[in-house]
Design an enzyme around this catalytic site. Structure first.
Site, PDB file in Angstrom:
ATOM      1  N   LYS A  67      -0.037   7.119  -3.064  1.00 57.52           N
ATOM      2  CA  LYS A  67      -0.009   5.970  -2.154  1.00 57.52           C
ATOM      3  C   LYS A  67       0.685   6.335  -0.839  1.00 57.52           C
ATOM      4  O   LYS A  67       1.682   7.043  -0.852  1.00 57.52           O
ATOM      5  CB  LYS A  67       0.778   4.856  -2.865  1.00 57.52           C
ATOM      6  N   LYS A 110       6.579   4.558   2.544  1.00 53.55           N
ATOM      7  CA  LYS A 110       7.726   4.876   3.397  1.00 53.55           C
ATOM      8  C   LYS A 110       8.569   6.011   2.824  1.00 53.55           C
ATOM      9  O   LYS A 110       9.229   6.738   3.539  1.00 53.55           O
ATOM     10  CB  LYS A 110       8.608   3.635   3.558  1.00 53.55           C
ATOM     11  N   LYS A 148      11.206   3.880  -9.011  1.00 51.59           N
ATOM     12  CA  LYS A 148      12.327   3.883  -8.063  1.00 51.59           C
ATOM     13  C   LYS A 148      13.619   4.309  -8.746  1.00 51.59           C
ATOM     14  O   LYS A 148      14.430   5.022  -8.154  1.00 51.59           O
ATOM     15  CB  LYS A 148      12.503   2.498  -7.431  1.00 51.59           C
TER      16      LYS A 148
HETATM   17  P1  TYM Z   1       6.375  -3.482   0.747  1.00 51.28           P
HETATM   18  O1  TYM Z   1       7.377  -3.880   1.784  1.00 51.28           O
HETATM   19  O2  TYM Z   1       6.542  -2.174   0.072  1.00 51.28           O
HETATM   20  O3  TYM Z   1       4.925  -3.504   1.367  1.00 51.28           O
HETATM   21  C1  TYM Z   1       4.407  -4.614   2.106  1.00 51.28           C
HETATM   22  C2  TYM Z   1       2.937  -4.824   1.773  1.00 51.28           C
HETATM   23  O4  TYM Z   1       2.178  -3.648   2.050  1.00 51.28           O
HETATM   24  C3  TYM Z   1       1.385  -3.298   0.920  1.00 51.28           C
HETATM   25  N1  TYM Z   1       1.245  -1.827   0.869  1.00 51.28           N
HETATM   26  C4  TYM Z   1       0.076  -1.180   0.796  1.00 51.28           C
HETATM   27  N2  TYM Z   1      -1.201  -1.609   0.745  1.00 51.28           N
HETATM   28  C5  TYM Z   1      -2.170  -0.680   0.686  1.00 51.28           C
HETATM   29  N3  TYM Z   1      -1.933   0.660   0.682  1.00 51.28           N
HETATM   30  C6  TYM Z   1      -0.665   1.142   0.731  1.00 51.28           C
HETATM   31  N4  TYM Z   1      -0.453   2.463   0.738  1.00 51.28           N
HETATM   32  C7  TYM Z   1       0.413   0.203   0.790  1.00 51.28           C
HETATM   33  N5  TYM Z   1       1.760   0.339   0.839  1.00 51.28           N
HETATM   34  C8  TYM Z   1       2.256  -0.912   0.896  1.00 51.28           C
HETATM   35  C9  TYM Z   1       2.180  -3.825  -0.278  1.00 51.28           C
HETATM   36  O5  TYM Z   1       1.328  -4.009  -1.390  1.00 51.28           O
HETATM   37  C10 TYM Z   1       2.715  -5.125   0.272  1.00 51.28           C
HETATM   38  O6  TYM Z   1       1.761  -6.158   0.140  1.00 51.28           O
HETATM   39  N6  TYM Z   1       7.814  -6.173  -3.187  1.00 51.28           N
HETATM   40  C11 TYM Z   1       7.131  -6.234  -1.917  1.00 51.28           C
HETATM   41  C12 TYM Z   1       7.782  -7.178  -0.934  1.00 51.28           C
HETATM   42  C13 TYM Z   1       7.888  -8.597  -1.379  1.00 51.28           C
HETATM   43  C14 TYM Z   1       6.812  -9.518  -1.524  1.00 51.28           C
HETATM   44  C15 TYM Z   1       7.448 -10.742  -1.909  1.00 51.28           C
HETATM   45  C16 TYM Z   1       5.435  -9.432  -1.409  1.00 51.28           C
HETATM   46  C17 TYM Z   1       9.043  -9.244  -1.647  1.00 51.28           C
HETATM   47  N7  TYM Z   1       8.770 -10.530  -1.957  1.00 51.28           N
HETATM   48  C18 TYM Z   1       6.676 -11.883  -2.146  1.00 51.28           C
HETATM   49  C19 TYM Z   1       4.686 -10.579  -1.650  1.00 51.28           C
HETATM   50  C20 TYM Z   1       5.305 -11.788  -2.032  1.00 51.28           C
HETATM   51  C21 TYM Z   1       7.168  -4.852  -1.299  1.00 51.28           C
HETATM   52  O7  TYM Z   1       8.025  -4.059  -1.574  1.00 51.28           O
HETATM   53  O8  TYM Z   1       6.243  -4.650  -0.330  1.00 51.28           O
END
Ligand code: TYM
Length: 339
Positions: free
Chosen positions: A202, A205, A109
């Site tokens: 992957k 967004k 990032k």
């Molecule tokens: P975020 O908002 O990017 O994504 C949310 C969840 O979706 C999963 N994910 C995917 N799984 C499979 N294939 C993909 N292409 C894909 N893209 C996204 C992510 O693994 C995630 O589970 N840092 C985290 C948010 C967060 C969080 C937390 C998660 C903040 N605090 C505490 C768990 C526990 C994030 O940016 O997810």
């Protein structure tokens, strides 16, 4: 159990759904669950306040539409529970500079943001994530390390979960047992859904083209088109082969996860029929999965008062749990007591 998702777009995508959100819905049957829309994380890159507010509401509505049940699960917005930022600060004081610098998501990032756009918040992002998780330790204090705290996420969050475990252990060693040691719960098969146009990257967004992403709230027409135009190899065989057939392999994973049919059975079903029929059936499956979710989301968004009430109630319940943990944490760290 705790998990979070960022409100950084007007819709979640298929990767979010299969990698994480489907498990959120399933696990509320068997676990005490906390689900968090992480708006504090969403401001680690430059953002528009009006869009953030809108997306936070859309995020909550989508989660409810997918089946998160506010009677059973605690659904809340991170910024409404100030203990997240408080514990984030404390854990930041236990995190090595080098340790945080090794996070691959930060490296990716920050490379995209450039030096001027890379904030301290982006750097400490995983520490705040650790706080999100550890605040919901069941029974904080003595005996906590033996308790189960599951975190359903996709593969891309594995490293952040490792850091969370390290910080929990470090805190427990230094100040006395306080936190459970969390476990990542990563679904087999759907842990990394890839981009339809760039099947080795992957689905994300921030992808370069919207053609590679299926949005949960997308209309059926564009959804079908994207799947029919998904990049595949020049062959005709519907076969799982990560190395040589990344595009078809990704579609097979999606098909299998959505239908509950094992990959070898799908390979057999489509033997000799080419990619066309396979893609057409998959498109139908995706449309059938997301149409009711889209419709329910729009209904939920039309009654904003009700949505706000659900979130206020969720925040009150989350604060209760978070306060229980923070009372132990503040005491262990040596802060003077509050009345
Ligand atoms: P975020 O908002 O990017 O994504 C949310 C969840 O979706 C999963 N994910 C995917 N799984 C499979 N294939 C993909 N292409 C894909 N893209 C996204 C992510 O693994 C995630 O589970 N840092 C985290 C948010 C967060 C969080 C937390 C998660 C903040 N605090 C505490 C768990 C526990 C994030 O940016 O997810």
């Amino acid at each position: 159990m705790l998990s979070g998702i960022q409100p950084t777009a007007d819709s979640f995508h298929l990767g979010n759904y299969l990698g994480a959100l489907r498990q959120w819905v399933a696990m509320q049957e068997t676990h005490q669950t906390f689900y968090c829309v992480v708006d504090l994380h969403a401001i680690t890159v430059r953002h528009d306040p009006a869009a953030l507010r809108r997306r936070t509401k859309i995020a909550a509505a989508q989660l409810l539409a997918m089946g998160v049940d506010p009677e059973r699960a605690t659904l809340f917005v991170q910024s409404q529970v100030p203990e997240h930022a408080e514990l984030g600060w404390i854990l930041g004081c236990l995190t090595g500079f080098g340790e945080a610098g090794r996070m691959t998501q930060f490296k990716d990032k920050s490379a995209k943001q450039g030096t001027a756009g890379t904030t301290v918040g982006l750097f400490t992002y995983p520490v705040l994530q650790a706080a999100d998780i550890l605040l919901y330790t069941p029974g904080p204090g003595e005996g906590a390390a033996g308790r189960v705290l599951r975190v359903p996420v996709g593969e891309d969050q594995r490293q952040h979960l490792e850091l969370t475990r390290t910080l929990a252990q470090r805190f427990n060693q230094r100040f006395g047992e306080t936190f459970a040691i969390p476990e990542a719960y990563i679904p087999e098969g759907a842990a990394k859904i890839t981009d339809l146009q760039e099947p080795t990257a992957k689905m994300s967004k921030s992808a370069s083209s919207p053609q590679g992403i299926i949005d949960v709230l997308e209309e059926p027409g564009p959804m079908r088109k994207k799947i029919m135009r998904a990049v595949t190899d020049t062959g005709t065989e519907v076969r799982y082969d990560e190395e040589n057939k990344a595009g078809i392999t990704n579609l097979l994973r999606i098909y299998s996860a959505l239908s509950g049919t094992a990959v070898p059975e799908l390979e057999q079903r489509y033997a000799g029929s080419g990619y066309g029929q396979f893609k057409k059936d998959l498109a139908q499956l995706v449309v059938d999965t997301f149409t009711p979710i889209r419709e329910r989301t729009h209904k939920l968004l039309a009654d904003e008062d009700r949505l706000d009430r659900i979130l206020a109630d969720g925040a009150a319940r989350a604060r209760e749990a978070a306060e229980r943990t923070m009372e132990v944490v503040r005491d262990r760290v040596g802060f003077v007591g509050r009345d």
